[in-house]
Design a protein around this motif. Structure first.
Motif, short mmCIF file in Angstrom:
data_model
loop_
_atom_site.label_atom_id
_atom_site.label_comp_id
_atom_site.label_asym_id
_atom_site.label_seq_id
_atom_site.Cartn_x
_atom_site.Cartn_y
_atom_site.Cartn_z
N SER A 14 0.81 -1.00 -0.21
CA SER A 14 0.25 -0.03 -0.01
C SER A 14 0.60 1.40 0.26
CB SER A 14 -0.87 0.47 0.93
OG SER A 14 -1.85 -1.58 1.08
N VAL A 55 1.52 4.45 -1.82
CA VAL A 55 0.37 4.83 -2.78
C VAL A 55 1.25 5.54 -3.79
CG1 VAL A 55 -0.75 6.47 -3.43
CG2 VAL A 55 -1.06 5.31 -1.43
N TYR A 94 -5.65 -0.63 -7.20
CA TYR A 94 -6.60 0.12 -6.76
C TYR A 94 -8.11 -0.12 -6.76
CZ TYR A 94 -4.04 4.34 -8.77
OH TYR A 94 -3.88 5.38 -9.23
N SER A 122 -8.10 -1.33 -3.11
CA SER A 122 -8.35 -0.86 -1.79
C SER A 122 -9.13 0.45 -1.89
CB SER A 122 -6.50 0.12 -1.72
OG SER A 122 -6.70 1.03 -2.99
N LYS A 125 -9.90 2.28 -4.05
CA LYS A 125 -10.14 3.83 -4.91
C LYS A 125 -10.97 3.72 -6.20
CE LYS A 125 -5.27 4.58 -2.87
NZ LYS A 125 -6.10 5.93 -2.15
N GLU A 155 -12.80 5.55 -7.94
CA GLU A 155 -12.30 6.45 -9.00
C GLU A 155 -11.57 6.40 -9.30
OE1 GLU A 155 -12.47 11.54 -9.07
OE2 GLU A 155 -13.28 10.69 -8.07
N GLU A 156 -10.16 6.57 -9.12
CA GLU A 156 -8.87 6.04 -9.73
C GLU A 156 -9.38 4.89 -10.29
OE1 GLU A 156 -9.67 7.01 -6.31
OE2 GLU A 156 -8.24 8.09 -5.57
#
Length: 654
Positions: free
Chosen positions: A512, A514, A542, A545, A547, A549-550
């Motif tokens: 993780s 980032v 992504y 985790s 995320k 939108e990413e």
């Protein structure tokens, strides 16, 4: 009177002596040495020639070389016998004269050896050698442009690509021309080193200089197109050759047949083989290479039985198969699990008088290891040694992999130690196999010890070694150690490859990290060193985790640049299912199919498992049928656990 007569005779003799003196000049010292050298060369009195070594000069030796231009082997022996002891023979002038003589007498191999000796051992640049050849061509009788062709060939043989090109360009500047053979040699060299782009550039330059293709040029063009998987263009080039009035040889046909096999169009390859004689107007016939291409094609397609039929047809047409033909079919049977057929063909091969080579043994030993038959593999290796067939690098890698695969890692380590003690292979290759298996079995400590032993023996780890350790550290959640190895690579100028970067990215994502992950991806983009695996790793992280939108942004950009593959769609389908958006998952499945991507068992398991949690049995069976129609091979466990019970619920009779 007597005295008068005597005086008269003496006077006549004296006068005649004066006339003779006008016809014959006194020989120079160089003439005397030249005649002495020539006499002793003819009689091969090398010891006497050693005594004359101090009297030898550049012009004299060049003169000797020209004198014996009809006996090239004799002057070559003279050159070799005293060359190391006479400093004058180190000169470019003498060597160039000798090269002219060798080329004139068509002793091309000896001329090439001399040219390479000048450039490698004596340190002369190719352009210096060219200047000397041009200078000496003016005094060498019957000199030809073939000597310049030989220089280009010598450059390509020692890997001096740029120098070969400079020679061609310099000759053009000096109003000399190499022949089409030199151009062909340079084009062939470019293909061998994998520079296909430059191949086409040089070819266009050759045509602009008003050179015309011969059969060898067309063969190279066809080969280049086949290599680039441009089969239709290769056939167009072939027909252009026919229109030019050049009769194709069997090499051209073999290249097209091999190209068709590589394109998985074996029917076309067979049709072309049958028409070789007709299309060449009887100038060419299928040979062993022709049949070997088709045999290899069928074996790669998983059809060794058809390959054996081609082998039998080959014998029927009086084309003698070679060991490679049999080895290919044996390997085809072995790779597809037909071990009995492989041994049967091997016995047939021996009955025909062929001795199995290391490739045949390697195929059979590999198959035995794959089936877990360690004792059978050991017996076959013993038979290999008894028949005096030396195991090669591939044999030892098969042994190491086979032992590790079957859990005999200690025996693999012992075998490796034996290889090292015998000094059979002095590089990192054999170490890399063991390091890989030790890392896979999470024995990082053992892998580290093996690398230490490499340094002790003076072996330098290569990119594969470093990459394997980096991957091992990342999978063992030791990302800091992986980054440390990466740093060591940079320090010793070992450029990391794509596999190394992807391994580090995977480790960083699992940790993780980032910021570090994004920095690494940006660096990979800068270096233009990335692939679908790179972005799928980031996409999966992504999604895992949260995320979202990413993940959507990345997936969209991957689709735009054509990097989204089957794995990418599976990751996103799983994301939709995870959030209960099953209809969106089905829509994405439709997009996947329109992009020409066939769903796999991962797609099948993801969709069926999630649908079974919220829908009835009829919907599950309907989805199963739809996926099967689309070419999906169902995962057996998923089918037995979810689909079969649903079918029985709908139709109890099944």
């Amino acid at each position: 009177m007597f005295l008068g007569l005597f005086s008269s005779k003496r006077r006549d003799l004296f006068v005649r002596g004066l006339h003779f003196g006008k016809k014959f000049t006194t020989p120079t010292a160089e003439d005397i040495v030249f005649k002495a050298v020539c006499v002793n060369i003819r009689q091969k009195k090398w010891n006497f020639l050693d005594q004359l070594s101090s009297s030898l000069t550049n012009p004299l030796i060049s003169r000797v070389f020209r004198e014996f231009r009809s006996s090239p082997q004799l002057i070559l022996e003279f050159y070799r016998r005293i060359g190391g002891r006479v400093a004058i023979l180190q000169s470019l002038e003498c060597c160039s004269t000798l090269i002219h003589v060798m080329v004139h007498r068509k002793n091309y191999e000896d001329a090439l050896d001399l040219l390479k000796e000048l450039m490698i051992s004596k340190g002369h640049s190719p352009l210096e050698v060219l200047d000397a050849l041009i200078t000496t061509s003016e005094v060498c009788l019957q000199s030809s442009s073939n000597v310049f062709d030989s220089l280009v060939r010598a450059c390509t043989q020692i890997g001096a690509t740029e120098d070969a090109y400079k020679v061609i360009k310099k000759l053009k500047t000096d109003n000399h021309r190499v022949s089409i053979h030199a151009w062909n040699n340079f084009l062939n060299h470019l293909l061998k080193v994998g520079d296909v782009g430059r191949f086409w550039t040089v070819y266009r330059e050759m045509i602009s200089d008003e050179y015309y293709e011969n059969v060898n040029t067309f063969n190279l063009l066809i080969y280049a197109l086949c290599r680039e998987c441009r089969l239709s263009e290769a056939f167009s080039m072939f027909y252009r050759m026919l229109k030019s009035g050049i009769s194709p040889n069997v090499v051209a046909f073999n290249m097209l047949i091999d190209g068709a096999c590589r394109a998985d169009d074996l029917d076309l390859a067979v049709k072309l083989m049958k028409r070789i004689e007709t299309m060449s107007s009887g100038y060419a016939y299928p040979n062993e290479v022709t049949y070997n291409c088709i045999v290899n094609g069928y074996c790669k397609k998983g059809k060794p039985e058809i390959a054996e039929e081609i082998l039998d047809k080959m014998i029927e047409m009086n084309v003698a198969p070679n060991v490679r033909t049999y080895a290919t079919v044996v390997d085809g049977y072995s790779r597809n699990g037909y071990l009995e057929e492989a041994f049967r063909l091997c016995n047939k091969m021996v009955e025909k008088g062929f001795v199995p080579n290391s490739a045949v043994y390697n195929s059979l030993v590999h198959c035995l290891y794959m089936e877990g038959d360690i004792s059978g593999a050991t017996l076959l290796l013993s038979n290999m040694m008894e028949n005096c067939i030396d195991p090669d690098r591939i044999t030892h890698s098969i042994i190491a992999k086979g032992l590790c695969r079957n859990g005999w890692i200690n025996e693999a380590v012992k075998h490796h130690k034996w290889i090292v003690e015998k000094n059979l292979f002095g590089d990192a290759f054999s170490h890399n196999i063991l390091i890989s298996y030790l890392c896979r079995s999470e024995n990082i400590r053992g892998a580290e010890q093996l690398i230490c032993s490499m340094f002790v023996r003076g072996l330098i780890p290569d990119v594969v070694t470093y990459g394997t350790m980096i991957d091992g550290y990342c999978k063992a959640s030791k990302v800091e150690s992986a980054v440390g190895i990466y740093t060591d690579m940079i320090k010793i100028d070992k450029n990391p490859n794509l596999v190394v970067f992807n391994s580090i990215l995977d480790g960083l994502c699992k940790e993780s990290s980032v910021d570090a992950s994004i920095v690494l991806v940006n660096e990979m983009k800068r270096l233009n060193m990335y692939d679908a695996v790179t972005f799928n790793t980031l996409l999966n992280w992504y999604c895992c985790s949260g995320k979202i939108e990413e993940a959507f942004d990345l997936f969209t950009s991957m689709r735009e640049v054509g990097l989204a593959n089957k794995v990418s769609y599976n990751i996103m389908i799983n994301l939709f299912c995870k959030f209960g958006l099953f209809e969106h998952a089905k829509e994405l499945l439709g997009v996947m199919l329109t992009r020409g991507l066939t769903p796999d068992l991962v797609t099948y398991t993801t969709l069926v498992t999630n649908l079974s949690k919220k829908s009835n049995s009829e919907e599950v069976v309907k989805l199963h049928d739809y996926l099967v129609i689309q070419g999906v091979i169902p995962d057996n466990r998923t089918y037995e656990a979810l689909v079969r019970p649903a079918i029985r619920e709908i139709s109890p009779e099944f």
